[in-house]
Design a protein around this motif. Structure first.
Motif, short mmCIF file in Angstrom:
data_model
loop_
_atom_site.label_atom_id
_atom_site.label_comp_id
_atom_site.label_asym_id
_atom_site.label_seq_id
_atom_site.Cartn_x
_atom_site.Cartn_y
_atom_site.Cartn_z
N TYR A 267 0.95 -1.05 0.04
CA TYR A 267 0.14 0.07 0.06
C TYR A 267 0.88 1.23 0.09
O TYR A 267 1.71 1.27 0.69
CB TYR A 267 -0.95 -0.07 1.23
CG TYR A 267 -1.73 -1.15 1.20
CD1 TYR A 267 -3.03 -0.88 0.59
CD2 TYR A 267 -1.66 -2.34 1.72
CE1 TYR A 267 -4.03 -1.83 0.38
CE2 TYR A 267 -2.64 -3.29 1.57
CZ TYR A 267 -3.70 -3.29 0.98
OH TYR A 267 -4.79 -4.13 1.04
N VAL A 268 0.64 2.27 -0.97
CA VAL A 268 1.50 3.26 -1.19
C VAL A 268 0.62 4.74 -1.11
O VAL A 268 -0.44 4.61 -1.83
CB VAL A 268 2.07 3.18 -2.48
CG1 VAL A 268 3.00 4.26 -2.87
CG2 VAL A 268 3.05 1.61 -2.51
N THR A 269 1.31 5.60 -0.41
CA THR A 269 0.44 6.93 -0.60
C THR A 269 1.23 7.79 -1.55
O THR A 269 2.35 7.72 -1.78
CB THR A 269 0.31 7.53 0.96
OG1 THR A 269 1.85 7.53 1.31
CG2 THR A 269 -0.34 6.94 1.81
N THR A 270 0.61 8.92 -1.96
CA THR A 270 1.07 9.91 -2.89
C THR A 270 0.88 11.18 -2.29
O THR A 270 -0.06 11.18 -1.43
CB THR A 270 0.87 9.63 -4.30
OG1 THR A 270 -0.53 9.77 -4.58
CG2 THR A 270 1.23 8.13 -4.52
N ALA A 271 1.23 12.50 -3.10
CA ALA A 271 1.07 13.58 -2.71
C ALA A 271 0.65 14.51 -3.87
O ALA A 271 0.99 14.26 -4.91
CB ALA A 271 2.11 14.28 -1.93
N LYS A 272 -0.04 15.89 -3.53
CA LYS A 272 -0.13 16.66 -4.66
C LYS A 272 0.75 17.68 -4.60
O LYS A 272 0.58 18.85 -4.79
CB LYS A 272 -1.63 17.36 -4.52
CG LYS A 272 -2.57 16.28 -4.90
CD LYS A 272 -3.93 16.99 -5.07
CE LYS A 272 -4.77 16.77 -3.98
NZ LYS A 272 -6.16 17.18 -4.04
N LEU A 273 2.05 17.45 -4.02
CA LEU A 273 3.15 18.43 -3.77
C LEU A 273 3.58 19.03 -5.08
O LEU A 273 3.69 18.07 -5.94
CB LEU A 273 4.19 17.94 -3.14
CG LEU A 273 3.94 17.20 -1.53
CD1 LEU A 273 5.19 16.66 -1.04
CD2 LEU A 273 3.91 18.60 -0.76
N ALA A 284 -2.64 12.29 -8.60
CA ALA A 284 -1.76 12.64 -7.54
C ALA A 284 -2.51 12.61 -6.18
O ALA A 284 -3.64 13.26 -6.11
CB ALA A 284 -1.20 14.13 -7.72
N GLY A 285 -1.93 12.15 -5.14
CA GLY A 285 -2.63 12.35 -3.81
C GLY A 285 -3.50 10.91 -3.62
O GLY A 285 -3.88 10.74 -2.25
N CYS A 286 -3.63 10.24 -4.37
CA CYS A 286 -4.26 8.93 -4.26
C CYS A 286 -3.48 7.79 -3.30
O CYS A 286 -2.07 8.04 -3.55
CB CYS A 286 -4.43 8.14 -5.42
SG CYS A 286 -6.23 8.46 -6.10
#
Ligand SMILES: O=C(O)[C@H](O)[C@@H](O)[C@H](O)[C@H](O)CO
Length: 313
Positions: A267-273, A284-286
């Motif tokens: 499980y991996v998080t991401t960002a809208k940076l 992005a961010g999902c």
């Protein structure tokens, strides 16, 4: 072939994803939105709650209590009460305040992980400007056990991913601005680290981006998520070799854990940076689920507030 699927909302900075065996849930945070999330794969349900008005760097379960979490809010390490269902969170106790010196008043907590002995390891970083540039050298790394806090390292850029290998007595630690992974000899029993080495630098291995999140599999190999380069790097720390690179559908890849009962799904998080001032497009961010990895991971650990099981939190 690895199958990658998104889960849930697009967060601003999803991070610190953690598998909790006791509740068969994933916990993670939206750091700048100061929001805790729980995802239950069995029912496919996501619940969330706003915690405060300071950045929520992490929130990990307290052992033996399904409604208590050790969390990082600004520069404070606190105990939260959340039932995982409603949107109401109570900030019960402040365990400690870190980087309390006036020179570090604008620092905040960032990367964190609970070790196999139930001890929290947590680091800080200096302030960031509007372009996301961080004042270097202001961060530190601490451990917190039974409510008391010890500083182990200072002069850190951005304190980030951590992983523990109990069999080989190693701790791995990312300073995003280094940029790479450090290796330490790790005495888990006493919570001591020594013999710091540069294990893996992005430059030496010609990898784009910056290291952020970290986890470890049953074979003792590392999984490093990279900001700005849409990648996850699977790395063998004994041989010092990259084993493979997984390409993600969005560039800012922030944190990673193995989850589900068999610990065989990533499980991996991401960002809208923003990158060069531009916020990456969807997804992005999902948060993402990666299946067919064919490797099992190390479990997630809960924070031990006290030695006995009757933890008075
Ligand atoms: O730690 C994480 O997972 C997040 O990516 C952030 O906290 C960044 O590290 C920080 O904002 C530096 O850009």
């Amino acid at each position: 072939m690895i199958i990658i699927n998104p889960i849930g909302d697009n967060l601003q900075v999803g991070t610190r994803i953690h598998w909790d065996e006791a509740t068969r849930s994933l916990y993670y945070v939206d750091l700048p939105q100061s929001t805790i999330y729980r995802y239950k794969p069995a029912s496919n349900l996501i619940t969330k709650a706003k915690v405060g008005d300071q950045p929520l760097a992490f929130a990990f379960p307290v052992k033996g209590k399904t409604d208590r979490f050790i969390a990082g809010l600004g520069r404070n390490i606190v105990i939260l009460k959340w039932d995982g269902e409603t949107d109401s969170v109570c900030h019960c106790t402040t365990v400690c305040e870190v980087d309390a010196h006036p020179d570090k008043a604008k620092n905040r907590l960032n990367g964190a992980k609970v070790d196999p002995f139930g001890r929290l390891w947590v680091g800080t970083m200096g302030p960031q400007d509007e372009n996301g540039l961080t004042v270097p050298g202001l961060g530190s790394l601490y451990s917190v056990t039974k409510g008391s806090c010890t500083r182990h390292l200072s002069n850190i850029g951005i304190s980030n991913g951590l992983a523990f290998d109990v069999d080989n007595k190693k701790m791995y630690y990312i300073d995003t601005l280094f940029p790479g992974v450090y290796q330490f000899d790790y005495d888990g029993e006493h919570g001591e680290i020594s013999n710091q080495k540069e294990l893996f630098t992005f430059k030496k291995h010609d990898i784009q981006g910056l290291p952020d999140g970290l986890t470890i599999d049953r074979e003792g190999n590392l999984w490093v998520t990279a900001l700005q380069s849409a990648s996850i790097i699977h790395f063998d720390p004994k041989k010092g070799e990259v084993l493979k690179t997984i390409h993600m559908p969005t560039p800012q890849v922030t944190s990673i854990t193995f989850g589900n009962d068999k610990l065989n799904i990533l499980y991996v998080t991401t960002a809208k940076l923003p990158i060069d001032g531009k916020i990456p497009d969807e997804p992005a961010g999902c948060t993402f689920k990666l299946e067919n990895v064919h490797i099992k991971g190390a479990p997630g650990y809960s924070y031990k507030y006290k030695d006995d099981d009757d933890q008075a939190v």
